[in-house]
Design a protein around this motif. Structure first.
Motif, PDB file in Angstrom:
ATOM      1  N   LEU A 125       1.021  -1.504  -0.293  1.00 10.78           N
ATOM      2  CA  LEU A 125       0.209   0.096   0.312  1.00 10.78           C
ATOM      3  C   LEU A 125       0.696   1.147   0.422  1.00 10.78           C
ATOM      4  CD1 LEU A 125      -3.185  -0.925   2.227  1.00 10.78           C
ATOM      5  CD2 LEU A 125      -3.277   0.519  -0.241  1.00 10.78           C
ATOM      6  N   PRO A 126       1.538   2.032   0.842  1.00 12.89           N
ATOM      7  CA  PRO A 126       2.507   2.775   0.757  1.00 12.89           C
ATOM      8  C   PRO A 126       3.055   2.919  -0.639  1.00 12.89           C
ATOM      9  CG  PRO A 126       3.542   0.651   2.520  1.00 12.89           C
ATOM     10  CD  PRO A 126       2.882   0.358   1.800  1.00 12.89           C
ATOM     11  N   TYR A 127       3.342   1.885  -1.623  1.00 10.30           N
ATOM     12  CA  TYR A 127       4.164   2.351  -2.818  1.00 10.30           C
ATOM     13  C   TYR A 127       2.515   3.446  -3.173  1.00 10.30           C
ATOM     14  CZ  TYR A 127       7.049   2.247  -6.367  1.00 10.30           C
ATOM     15  OH  TYR A 127       8.217   2.795  -6.944  1.00 10.30           O
ATOM     16  N   ALA A 128       1.712   3.236  -3.271  1.00 16.10           N
ATOM     17  CA  ALA A 128       0.244   3.813  -4.543  1.00 16.10           C
ATOM     18  C   ALA A 128       0.184   5.571  -3.529  1.00 16.10           C
ATOM     19  CB  ALA A 128      -0.955   3.196  -3.388  1.00 16.10           C
ATOM     20  N   ILE A 129       0.892   5.832  -2.182  1.00 18.06           N
ATOM     21  CA  ILE A 129       0.808   7.121  -1.429  1.00 18.06           C
ATOM     22  C   ILE A 129       1.490   8.191  -2.088  1.00 18.06           C
ATOM     23  CG2 ILE A 129       0.787   8.059   0.547  1.00 18.06           C
ATOM     24  CD1 ILE A 129       0.683   5.431   2.295  1.00 18.06           C
ATOM     25  N   ALA A 130       1.266   9.059  -2.371  1.00 17.21           N
ATOM     26  CA  ALA A 130       2.038  10.132  -3.527  1.00 17.21           C
ATOM     27  C   ALA A 130       3.361  10.675  -1.660  1.00 17.21           C
ATOM     28  CB  ALA A 130       1.923  11.288  -3.377  1.00 17.21           C
ATOM     29  N   ALA A 132       4.986  12.943  -1.129  1.00 22.83           N
ATOM     30  CA  ALA A 132       4.570  14.576  -0.324  1.00 22.83           C
ATOM     31  C   ALA A 132       3.588  13.936   0.520  1.00 22.83           C
ATOM     32  CB  ALA A 132       4.152  15.419  -1.531  1.00 22.83           C
ATOM     33  N   ILE A 133       2.727  13.378   0.383  1.00 24.88           N
ATOM     34  CA  ILE A 133       1.625  13.008   1.626  1.00 24.88           C
ATOM     35  C   ILE A 133       2.193  12.040   2.647  1.00 24.88           C
ATOM     36  CG2 ILE A 133      -1.072  11.713   1.522  1.00 24.88           C
ATOM     37  CD1 ILE A 133      -1.377  13.723  -0.225  1.00 24.88           C
ATOM     38  N   ALA A 134       3.121  10.785   2.738  1.00 27.56           N
ATOM     39  CA  ALA A 134       3.464  10.281   3.263  1.00 27.56           C
ATOM     40  C   ALA A 134       4.368  11.003   3.892  1.00 27.56           C
ATOM     41  CB  ALA A 134       4.689   8.891   2.243  1.00 27.56           C
ATOM     42  N   GLY A 135       4.931  11.628   3.397  1.00 31.49           N
ATOM     43  CA  GLY A 135       6.470  13.280   4.363  1.00 31.49           C
ATOM     44  C   GLY A 135       5.023  13.876   5.141  1.00 31.49           C
ATOM     45  N   ILE A 136       3.963  14.226   5.403  1.00 35.76           N
ATOM     46  CA  ILE A 136       3.131  14.851   6.106  1.00 35.76           C
ATOM     47  C   ILE A 136       3.210  14.527   7.441  1.00 35.76           C
ATOM     48  CG2 ILE A 136       0.488  16.052   6.330  1.00 35.76           C
ATOM     49  CD1 ILE A 136       2.255  17.941   4.975  1.00 35.76           C
ATOM     50  N   LEU A 137       2.199  12.947   6.693  1.00 25.30           N
ATOM     51  CA  LEU A 137       1.938  11.158   7.683  1.00 25.30           C
ATOM     52  C   LEU A 137       2.797  12.060   8.507  1.00 25.30           C
ATOM     53  CD1 LEU A 137      -0.473  10.200   7.323  1.00 25.30           C
ATOM     54  CD2 LEU A 137       1.030   8.207   6.575  1.00 25.30           C
ATOM     55  N   TRP A 138       4.017  10.976   8.370  1.00 25.47           N
ATOM     56  CA  TRP A 138       5.319  11.290   9.564  1.00 25.47           C
ATOM     57  C   TRP A 138       5.206  12.126  10.443  1.00 25.47           C
ATOM     58  CZ3 TRP A 138       8.374   6.688  10.392  1.00 25.47           C
ATOM     59  CH2 TRP A 138       7.190   5.693   9.834  1.00 25.47           C
ATOM     60  N   ALA A 139       5.396  13.808   9.366  1.00 25.47           N
ATOM     61  CA  ALA A 139       6.011  14.729  10.406  1.00 25.47           C
ATOM     62  C   ALA A 139       4.788  15.069  11.339  1.00 25.47           C
ATOM     63  CB  ALA A 139       5.389  15.660   9.766  1.00 25.47           C
ATOM     64  N   PHE A 140       3.170  14.622  10.385  1.00 26.97           N
ATOM     65  CA  PHE A 140       1.866  15.055  12.175  1.00 26.97           C
ATOM     66  C   PHE A 140       2.729  13.638  12.880  1.00 26.97           C
ATOM     67  CE2 PHE A 140      -1.664  13.749  13.307  1.00 26.97           C
ATOM     68  CZ  PHE A 140      -2.616  15.007  13.874  1.00 26.97           C
ATOM     69  N   LEU A 141       2.522  12.337  12.675  1.00 28.27           N
ATOM     70  CA  LEU A 141       2.646  11.860  13.802  1.00 28.27           C
ATOM     71  C   LEU A 141       3.979  11.914  14.903  1.00 28.27           C
ATOM     72  CD1 LEU A 141       2.189   8.278  11.742  1.00 28.27           C
ATOM     73  CD2 LEU A 141       0.957   9.046  13.045  1.00 28.27           C
ATOM     74  N   PHE A 142       4.869  12.093  14.380  1.00 30.82           N
ATOM     75  CA  PHE A 142       6.751  12.792  14.707  1.00 30.82           C
ATOM     76  C   PHE A 142       6.681  14.349  15.117  1.00 30.82           C
ATOM     77  CE2 PHE A 142       7.547   8.289  13.638  1.00 30.82           C
ATOM     78  CZ  PHE A 142       7.615   8.258  14.930  1.00 30.82           C
ATOM     79  N   ASN A 143       5.063  14.718  14.874  1.00 30.19           N
ATOM     80  CA  ASN A 143       5.142  16.179  16.209  1.00 30.19           C
ATOM     81  C   ASN A 143       5.216  16.384  16.870  1.00 30.19           C
ATOM     82  OD1 ASN A 143       4.149  18.970  17.023  1.00 30.19           O
ATOM     83  ND2 ASN A 143       4.710  19.322  15.047  1.00 30.19           N
ATOM     84  N   ALA A 176      11.243   7.814   6.755  1.00 33.66           N
ATOM     85  CA  ALA A 176       9.687   8.017   6.495  1.00 33.66           C
ATOM     86  C   ALA A 176      10.109   7.382   5.002  1.00 33.66           C
ATOM     87  CB  ALA A 176       9.172   9.115   6.811  1.00 33.66           C
ATOM     88  N   ALA A 177      11.552   7.968   4.779  1.00 32.75           N
ATOM     89  CA  ALA A 177      11.718   7.619   3.124  1.00 32.75           C
ATOM     90  C   ALA A 177      11.777   6.420   3.689  1.00 32.75           C
ATOM     91  CB  ALA A 177      13.094   7.971   3.207  1.00 32.75           C
ATOM     92  N   SER A 178      12.149   5.437   4.215  1.00 31.97           N
ATOM     93  CA  SER A 178      12.682   3.725   4.050  1.00 31.97           C
ATOM     94  C   SER A 178      11.416   3.111   4.028  1.00 31.97           C
ATOM     95  CB  SER A 178      13.179   3.120   5.003  1.00 31.97           C
ATOM     96  OG  SER A 178      14.486   4.119   5.394  1.00 31.97           O
ATOM     97  N   TRP A 179      10.491   3.745   5.087  1.00 30.24           N
ATOM     98  CA  TRP A 179       8.835   2.968   4.906  1.00 30.24           C
ATOM     99  C   TRP A 179       8.361   3.311   3.836  1.00 30.24           C
ATOM    100  CZ3 TRP A 179       4.229   5.990   4.374  1.00 30.24           C
ATOM    101  CH2 TRP A 179       2.881   4.897   4.466  1.00 30.24           C
ATOM    102  N   LYS A 180       8.236   4.415   2.212  1.00 30.72           N
ATOM    103  CA  LYS A 180       8.070   4.361   1.818  1.00 30.72           C
ATOM    104  C   LYS A 180       8.368   3.324   0.691  1.00 30.72           C
ATOM    105  CE  LYS A 180       5.985   7.257  -1.256  1.00 30.72           C
ATOM    106  NZ  LYS A 180       5.731   6.239  -2.408  1.00 30.72           N
ATOM    107  N   HIS A 181       9.858   3.234   0.409  1.00 31.39           N
ATOM    108  CA  HIS A 181      10.356   2.308  -0.530  1.00 31.39           C
ATOM    109  C   HIS A 181      10.700   0.878   0.202  1.00 31.39           C
ATOM    110  CE1 HIS A 181      12.559   2.835  -3.687  1.00 31.39           C
ATOM    111  NE2 HIS A 181      13.911   1.929  -3.577  1.00 31.39           N
ATOM    112  N   ILE A 182       9.924   0.594   1.552  1.00 35.65           N
ATOM    113  CA  ILE A 182      10.328  -0.980   1.587  1.00 35.65           C
ATOM    114  C   ILE A 182       9.756  -1.700   0.306  1.00 35.65           C
ATOM    115  CG2 ILE A 182       9.031  -2.606   3.662  1.00 35.65           C
ATOM    116  CD1 ILE A 182      10.456  -0.882   5.598  1.00 35.65           C
ATOM    117  N   CYS A 183       8.396  -1.390   0.047  1.00 36.57           N
ATOM    118  CA  CYS A 183       6.806  -2.138  -0.113  1.00 36.57           C
ATOM    119  C   CYS A 183       7.896  -2.207  -2.151  1.00 36.57           C
ATOM    120  CB  CYS A 183       5.598  -1.872  -0.822  1.00 36.57           C
ATOM    121  SG  CYS A 183       6.004   0.670  -0.855  1.00 36.57           S
ATOM    122  N   TYR A 184       8.788  -1.422  -2.584  1.00 37.19           N
ATOM    123  CA  TYR A 184       9.022  -1.561  -3.907  1.00 37.19           C
ATOM    124  C   TYR A 184      10.725  -3.266  -3.660  1.00 37.19           C
ATOM    125  CZ  TYR A 184      12.373  -0.716  -8.316  1.00 37.19           C
ATOM    126  OH  TYR A 184      13.326  -0.135  -8.755  1.00 37.19           O
TER     127      TYR A 184
END
Lengths: 308, 443
Positions: A125-130, A132-143, A176-184
């Motif tokens: 699933l994370p592969y389908a998330i843009a 920038a959106i993934a980034g915002i998500l992580w920024a928010f979770l760890f704000n 954040a970058a790893s999470w986005k790329h694990i699926c690849y």
């Protein structure tokens, strides 16, 4: 592998395509790809090379030829050196983390029989998330002020604050970058695991090897070429494609702690409008990537076993 | 056969109709307004378009200020620029010396419109003009003001925030120690503008040489030798003591204020629209604080954007541009825009009009910006900031301040480094633009 002796194409399982006589048809078929390369790679690269020795105002009305001043300025600047160091740590950590997690997940889903495809879909699933959106998500979770995960860390007594602490910021973008790329990586590893002969695994099982032993001693070596390929791809991902995540999570801060090379190229070119420096940086970045790839193929490729 | 002819005739008829409908001259205006402000901007353009039948202005949102600038540069280089573009104040020198723009005063006068340029309020007029001639049409001018949570101050036993930084500090610490709020203030996203540059102006500190860059390209930053250093140290102290918070990426400081988490907040007067819409607290606003040993405090300076006119279009399109700019400069338009957004009215007449109508009785916080901008007599330190590559020098400074916040550098060291880096960037701009004078060529 049968060493250096060449086997006839047919024996090697290859088919000879027949395009008839003359170079006409093959050229025609290659043309679309060549055009794409021309317009999206060769022309821009050439422009970058010329721009890197120029000092020009953004609108291009004044242009001065300054030889290698842009490069000299770069190497004299401590921020650029910091950016190189940050990029190094970021790509290496990201590579280890991504590949490690993808391997564990691939191993785990390979073991599971029930609902395997459900797990796979979730992992993909994370592969389908843009980005920038993934980034915002992580920024928010760890704000540190409002993020639930940051609150959890605070409760554990960890003074987590990526807005203030450079190390925290680097950890956050790496995650954040790893999470986005694990699926690849995961897709390739799953497919690679499918290619491992069942007979070998069964034989090992009969001999009493447990699942982890079988994975480490049999599957992993056979995944060699895949892992090698993924390592190269992860480096390229870290170098070039993590820009959106950095932009969304930290904007290169605090104090340049996450200002990786590709992000610095963007900021200097598109925010600071310093086109010469930005072009010089992208030329250097391109060379880094090229050298890395060449080195990898030159030295590491030998250690990879392609034979099955 | 006959039917075919009829069909073709009908097609021609339709084409002719379409042709007459397009008799209006269409011009493009690229801008950087989003959210509430974007809606208001569209209303403004709609007002102009319906006010006459000759011209149509098409407003195109192109993202934030940086993106608009990039967009217009790319378009100009591809020889397809829009007629008008909104550029932030930091881009003034870049635009002025770009060779790509037509000074608005020249254009407006040449097309026969009477705009009283002497009526523009001082900080606005002096910022956007070069040698007394307006380079760009002031559009959205703002200045930072001090927003506060009324309940928090009342609970702590204060009427309102103090005028000086020293007293304000004790108030914020009191609010925190009494447990009224966890967060006395939140660091603004553009703190370099409000808490360093405007701080310098208000407290009569020099920021750069040559009247902060107004007198030429040879300017150098000097804020490492002024109170700015102790201001950075103050912010660091507040951060360490938990009196100040940083909102962080993906989250706006404004949200921390409007939700009632943080008691105060320094931000542009242009936040009025958003704060009125989003705040769940009882809020008010006042002047930015000043140092206790500075008396009287000076004016703050403007930020925001202006409309630049780009070269490369036909005379009839410039007719449309001049008509629109004339419309923007009208007191009625200014008053409406001021009320709708919170931006400063650009002309004295518009301000007087808003006063006459009693607008500030119902909206007292809307007047703060104008009063603060026109406080005292502007001098070299408070006229404004005009540096080449200003965005780049600001980012370098920002990075150094972040190093202080992260505990990597002492304030003095960081400001020395910021000035050193900034001056190198200024020298590059000077090298590139040496001997250039802004365009006075007429369309």
């Amino acid at each position: 592998m049968s060493g250096k002796t060449r086997r006839p194409a047919q024996e090697a399982g290859l088919k000879r395509a027949n395009f008839g006589d003359g170079p006409g048809l093959p050229t025609l078929l290659l043309l679309p790809q060549l055009l794409i390369l021309l317009f999206f790679f060769f022309i821009p690269s050439l422009r970058a090379l010329t721009q890197s020795v120029l000092l020009s105002d953004p609108f291009g009305t004044t242009v001065q030829f300054v030889w290698f001043d842009n490069f000299k300025t770069l190497f004299a600047s401590s921020e650029y050196r910091q950016s190189i160091a940050v990029t190094f740590w970021f790509t290496v950590a990201q590579n280890v983390l991504t590949l490690g997690s993808a391997l564990v997940l691939a191993f785990a889903t390979d073991r599971i029989v029930r609902a395997r495809s459900v797990y796979r879909t979730i992992i993909l699933l994370p592969y389908a998330i843009a980005p920038a959106i993934a980034g915002i998500l992580w920024a928010f979770l760890f704000n540190p002020a409002v993020g639930p995960l940051a609150q959890m860390l605070h409760r554990l007594g960890i003074a987590w604050d990526p807005n203030l602490n450079p190390t925290d910021a680097l950890i956050l973008v790496t995650l954040a970058a790893s999470w986005k790329h694990i699926c690849y990586d995961y897709i390739f590893l799953v497919v690679g695991l499918l290619a491992v002969p069942v007979s070998l695994m069964e034989a090992a099982a009969v001999d009493g090897a447990g699942p982890i032993r079988r994975f480490v001693s049999i599957a992993l070596p056979m995944l060699g070429p895949t892992i090698f390929f993924l390592t190269v791809m992860n480096f390229i991902y870290g170098f070039f494609e993590t820009f959106a995540i950095i932009d969304a999570v930290t904007k290169g801060g605090p104090a340049g702690a996450t200002n990786i090379l590709v992000y610095k190229v963007f900021v200097d070119g598109f925010v600071n409008l310093d086109l010469g420096s930005s072009a010089a940086q992208s030329v250097l970045l391109m060379s880094f990537a090229l050298i890395c790839t060449l080195l990898q193929f030159r030295y590491f490729d030998r250690k990879v076993n392609y034979g099955v | 056969m006959g039917r075919k002819v009829a069909f073709i005739a009908a097609m021609f008829g339709a084409l002719a109709l379409a042709g007459s409908a397009q008799a209006r001259v269409e011009v493009q205006w690229w801008h950087a307004m989003s959210g509430v402000l974007g809606d208001r901007l569209n209303e403004l353009v709609e007002k102009f378009n319906t006010s006459q039948d000759k011209y149509t202005v098409v407003a195109v949102a192109k993202g934030n200020y940086d993106e608009v600038t990039n967009g217009v540069i790319a378009a100009y280089r591809a020889k397809r620029p829009p007629e008008m573009v909104q550029i932030a104040e930091r881009g003034y020198m870049t635009m002025l010396l770009s060779g790509a723009v037509i000074p608005v005063q020249d254009l407006i006068e040449q097309k026969g419109y009477k705009v009283d340029f002497s009526d523009f309020i001082k900080p606005v007029a002096s910022f956007w003009s070069y040698k007394g001639r307006m380079s760009a049409m002031p559009f959205n001018s703002s200045t930072p003001i001090f927003w506060y949570n009324k309940d928090h101050f009342q609970k702590a036993g204060f009427d309102k925030p103090a005028d000086t930084w020293q007293e304000l500090e004790s108030q914020l610490y009191a609010i925190k120690s009494k447990g009224i709020s966890e967060c006395g203030t939140v660091l603004p996203g553009d703190f370099y503008w409000s808490l360093l540059e405007n701080y310098s102006a208000i407290n009569n500190q020099p920021y750069g040489t040559l009247a902060n860059g107004f007198d030429g390209l040879g300017t150098e930053f000097v804020y490492n030798k002024t109170k700015v250093v102790s201001q950075v140290a103050r912010l660091k102290k507040w951060l360490d003591d938990g009196v100040m918070q940083i909102a962080g990426q993906g989250f706006s400081p404004e949200q921390l204020f409007t939700s009632g988490r943080c008691s105060t907040f320094v931000n542009s007067t242009a936040s009025h629209g958003n704060i009125e819409r989003n705040a769940t607290i009882s809020w008010s606003a006042t002047f930015l604080p000043h140092e206790s040993d500075i008396n009287p405090p000076l004016n703050s300076t403007i930020g925001g954007g202006a409309i630049w006119v780009l070269k490369g279009h036909t005379p009839e399109r410039y007719e449309a541009v001049a008509a629109f700019l004339n419309f923007v400069a009208q007191p009625e338009t200014q008053v409406w825009w001021h009320g709708a957004t919170g931006y400063v009215p650009a002309t004295n007449r518009a301000y007087a009009l808003a006063r006459e109508r009693g607008y500030y009785k119902d909206h007292p916080t809307r007047e703060i910006a104008v009063l603060q901008l026109s406080r005292g007599t502007p001098n070299e330190n408070s006229r404004g900031f005009r540096f080449g590559n200003f965005v780049q020098t600001m980012l370098a400074q920002r990075q150094e301040v972040e190093a202080v916040f992260a505990g990597q550098k002492q304030p003095q060291q960081a400001m020395d480094d910021a000035v050193k880096r900034g001056n190198e960037i200024l020298r590059q701009f000077e090298k590139l633009n040496a001997g250039k004078t802004p365009e006075t060529e007429r369309p």
